[in-house]
Design a protein around this motif. Structure first.
Motif: not given
Length: 370
Positions: A74-87
């Motif tokens: 979702h990061l390219p849209s500028g929405g949600c979170d202040g981090c990179y995240s993976f599981s």
């Protein structure tokens, strides 16, 4: 730690405005219009383009094929979170999934899993019903025959609630996976692991997407929003009973029908303003969750006051139609004596309005905006 707590708060306040809560839609729009929020959106978009993140994620996927889930699409849209995240899916070996989060607002990362706690709560005298596409919370007993046609006096009065929360404790089987990924993160970004006693500290005067001031923690701002500490019974609100619409009395159906039309008009008139005040990346994915609280009665003075505050924000055909509906409902409410259930003419008008202007017209209204 490279930073003290006060220094971390200074970083957070660059991206989260102080003193702007999320008590209603107006506060959300005010927060999204701030310089701090614009800075946060820009940081997300900039982070999505950082090659270090994509290269590191490919290395992790190569080391653990079929086990990695990228949770930052979702990061390219500028929405949600202040981090990179993976599981990392370890369910076949350790029975759970580990999450890795790397802040792009401050040089820290975290590794965590999850646990579930069960809490027994007594049900409140509140019942919840989905009525014509709107979520109503009725602050009345579900055993009150004025509102429920066939009260179930034998129904249980307590419920067990399951709440998932974050845990930073890793099992011996999980530690080799975590250690390998931690080395990759540190080598790629030059950051260090943030300890829970720092990350769970409260952030004064800041609201996030899900939390109001007084509930926000450092982790919520620099990483993402989770249940960062084990919830206690006092932290979990007592739930209401969900009631099927077929169980409602005719009197309550009449009240909810008028309220549904009343709030539909307000949504139709205010939605253009709400959408246009959002940053551009959010406009196409904007959604509305309709939830209304009521005591099960209509209140003439309150309805007239709310109708009087409703204003058009554009001159589209749909807005003009909504204004005409507002005036019609206003006349019906003004002529009502305000006693007992709403008159048949008011209920008939509300039913006709809802039938001829369905809920999905809100999506049509959004599509009409430039």
């Amino acid at each position: 730690m490279k930073h003290s707590l006060n220094e971390l708060l200074d970083i957070i306040y660059r991206y989260y405005p102080r003193g702007v809560g999320i008590t209603d839609d107006v506060d959300v729009q005010l927060r999204n219009a701030t310089e701090e929020h614009a800075r946060l959106v820009a940081a997300r978009i900039r982070a999505s383009k950082d090659d270090r993140w994509h290269i590191m994620l490919r290395r992790v996927e190569g080391r653990f094929p079929g086990m990695v889930m990228n949770e930052s699409l979702h990061l390219p849209s500028g929405g949600c979170d202040g981090c990179y995240s993976f599981s990392l899916d370890l369910t076949e070996t350790t029975g759970r999934t580990l999450r890795f989060q790397v802040s792009f607002l401050a040089p820290y990362y975290i590794i965590h899993g999850s646990r579930t706690v069960e809490i027994v709560k007594q049900l409140r005298d509140v019942f919840i019903v989905d009525f014509r596409g709107m979520h109503f919370r009725v602050s009345r007993s579900p055993l009150d025959p004025r509102f429920i046609s066939n009260p179930d006096h034998e129904s249980p009065r307590a419920v067990t609630i399951k709440r998932e929360y974050v845990t930073f404790e890793l099992s011996p089987d999980e530690e080799p996976y975590a250690d390998w990924v931690a080395q990759e993160i540190e080598a790629t970004f030059g950051c260090e692991r943030m300890p829970p006693e720092v990350g769970t500290a409260l952030v004064p005067a800041v609201a996030t997407g899900l939390r109001i001031p007084g509930e926000v923690r450092v982790y919520d701002c620099l990483f993402s929003e989770h249940e960062w500490v084990k919830p206690s019974p006092s932290d979990v609100p007592a739930p209401g009973v969900s009631v099927d619409v077929t169980s409602l009395t005719e009197r309550l159906v009449a009240v909810l029908t008028v309220l549904r039309a009343h709030h539909q008009i307000g949504i139709l008139l205010d939605l253009p303003r709400m959408i246009q005040q959002l940053p551009e990346p959010y406009r196409q994915s904007f959604g509305v969750y309709w939830s209304v609280s009521t005591d099960g009665f209509l209140h003439k003075d309150k309805m007239l006051e709310e109708l009087a505050r409703m204003r058009p924000h554009d001159e589209s055909r749909k807005t003009l139609r909504a204004m005409a509906a507002k005036r019609e409902l206003e006349a019906l409410v003004a002529s009502w004596d305000g006693e007992g259930e709403p008159p048949a003419a008011m209920v008939a008008w509300a039913s006709s309005f809802l039938a001829n202007w369905p809920v999905n017209s809100v999506a049509d209204l959004r599509a009409d905006l430039p």
